[in-house]
Write a protein that holds these residues in place. Structure first.
Motif, PDB file in Angstrom:
ATOM      1  N   HIS A  53       0.819  -1.206   0.000  1.00 41.54           N
ATOM      2  CA  HIS A  53       0.000   0.000   0.000  1.00 41.54           C
ATOM      3  C   HIS A  53       0.858   1.263   0.000  1.00 41.54           C
ATOM      4  O   HIS A  53       0.377   2.333  -0.354  1.00 41.54           O
ATOM      5  CB  HIS A  53      -0.930   0.017   1.211  1.00 41.54           C
ATOM      6  CG  HIS A  53      -1.890  -1.123   1.219  1.00 41.54           C
ATOM      7  ND1 HIS A  53      -2.919  -1.222   0.314  1.00 41.54           N
ATOM      8  CD2 HIS A  53      -1.972  -2.219   1.998  1.00 41.54           C
ATOM      9  CE1 HIS A  53      -3.594  -2.323   0.537  1.00 41.54           C
ATOM     10  NE2 HIS A  53      -3.035  -2.952   1.559  1.00 41.54           N
ATOM     11  N   MET A  55       3.667   1.494  -1.791  1.00 45.00           N
ATOM     12  CA  MET A  55       4.423   1.509  -3.038  1.00 45.00           C
ATOM     13  C   MET A  55       3.546   1.960  -4.200  1.00 45.00           C
ATOM     14  O   MET A  55       2.328   1.864  -4.152  1.00 45.00           O
ATOM     15  CB  MET A  55       4.964   0.103  -3.339  1.00 45.00           C
ATOM     16  CG  MET A  55       5.851  -0.453  -2.272  1.00 45.00           C
ATOM     17  SD  MET A  55       7.324   0.547  -2.119  1.00 45.00           S
ATOM     18  CE  MET A  55       8.099  -0.212  -0.736  1.00 45.00           C
ATOM     19  N   PRO A  56       4.180   2.410  -5.292  1.00 43.72           N
ATOM     20  CA  PRO A  56       3.412   2.761  -6.496  1.00 43.72           C
ATOM     21  C   PRO A  56       2.778   1.514  -7.124  1.00 43.72           C
ATOM     22  O   PRO A  56       3.206   0.382  -6.877  1.00 43.72           O
ATOM     23  CB  PRO A  56       4.451   3.365  -7.442  1.00 43.72           C
ATOM     24  CG  PRO A  56       5.728   3.382  -6.723  1.00 43.72           C
ATOM     25  CD  PRO A  56       5.579   2.732  -5.411  1.00 43.72           C
ATOM     26  N   ASP A  57       1.780   1.731  -7.957  1.00 43.69           N
ATOM     27  CA  ASP A  57       1.045   0.616  -8.555  1.00 43.69           C
ATOM     28  C   ASP A  57       1.918  -0.297  -9.406  1.00 43.69           C
ATOM     29  O   ASP A  57       1.674  -1.497  -9.479  1.00 43.69           O
ATOM     30  CB  ASP A  57      -0.104   1.144  -9.418  1.00 43.69           C
ATOM     31  CG  ASP A  57      -1.226   1.727  -8.583  1.00 43.69           C
ATOM     32  OD1 ASP A  57      -1.307   1.383  -7.380  1.00 43.69           O
ATOM     33  OD2 ASP A  57      -2.023   2.518  -9.126  1.00 43.69           O
ATOM     34  N   ALA A  58       2.926   0.239 -10.049  1.00 49.16           N
ATOM     35  CA  ALA A  58       3.780  -0.571 -10.919  1.00 49.16           C
ATOM     36  C   ALA A  58       4.637  -1.563 -10.140  1.00 49.16           C
ATOM     37  O   ALA A  58       5.028  -2.602 -10.667  1.00 49.16           O
ATOM     38  CB  ALA A  58       4.673   0.331 -11.752  1.00 49.16           C
ATOM     39  N   VAL A  59       4.917  -1.276  -8.887  1.00 50.80           N
ATOM     40  CA  VAL A  59       5.798  -2.118  -8.082  1.00 50.80           C
ATOM     41  C   VAL A  59       5.016  -3.195  -7.324  1.00 50.80           C
ATOM     42  O   VAL A  59       5.587  -4.201  -6.902  1.00 50.80           O
ATOM     43  CB  VAL A  59       6.599  -1.234  -7.099  1.00 50.80           C
ATOM     44  CG1 VAL A  59       7.542  -2.044  -6.242  1.00 50.80           C
ATOM     45  CG2 VAL A  59       7.367  -0.179  -7.851  1.00 50.80           C
ATOM     46  N   ARG A  60       3.741  -3.025  -7.162  1.00 50.62           N
ATOM     47  CA  ARG A  60       2.945  -3.935  -6.330  1.00 50.62           C
ATOM     48  C   ARG A  60       2.979  -5.397  -6.781  1.00 50.62           C
ATOM     49  O   ARG A  60       3.104  -6.279  -5.928  1.00 50.62           O
ATOM     50  CB  ARG A  60       1.514  -3.431  -6.240  1.00 50.62           C
ATOM     51  CG  ARG A  60       1.401  -2.222  -5.361  1.00 50.62           C
ATOM     52  CD  ARG A  60      -0.016  -1.770  -5.223  1.00 50.62           C
ATOM     53  NE  ARG A  60      -0.058  -0.520  -4.469  1.00 50.62           N
ATOM     54  CZ  ARG A  60      -1.137   0.165  -4.259  1.00 50.62           C
ATOM     55  NH1 ARG A  60      -2.286  -0.253  -4.732  1.00 50.62           N
ATOM     56  NH2 ARG A  60      -1.094   1.283  -3.564  1.00 50.62           N
TER      57      ARG A  60
END
Length: 86
Positions: A53, A55-60
């Motif tokens: 939560h 982290m950015p969406d690309a790293v999830r």
């Protein structure tokens, strides 16, 4: 002996969950792409999954796939420390 069996079992569960995640995410072997393919990684990656939560969406997705590896590494360290204590 029990610690080794537990570690190997966890590693096998992790490998199977990671395989299902990759197959479902990329639609390999003729499977349809499934957004819930990583659901098996969630319980074995706790509590590190909660960092997603932040982290950015690309790293999830990468964090979700790598979180169980942290638990596996910790389990291996605990078993090694227990073995060295004896």
């Amino acid at each position: 002996m029990a610690c080794r069996v537990l570690t190997i079992g966890f590693a096998l569960f992790y490998a199977a969950a990671l395989f299902l995640f990759i197959v479902g995410t990329y639609g390999l072997f003729g499977q349809e792409k499934d957004p819930l393919s990583g659901v098996f990684l969630l319980p074995i990656g706790l509590p590190w999954i909660y960092l997603g939560h932040l982290m950015p969406d690309a790293v999830r997705p990468v964090l979700g796939a790598a979180a169980p590896a942290v638990n596996l590494a910790l389990l291996m360290l605990i078993c090694r420390a227990r073995r060295n204590r004896r």
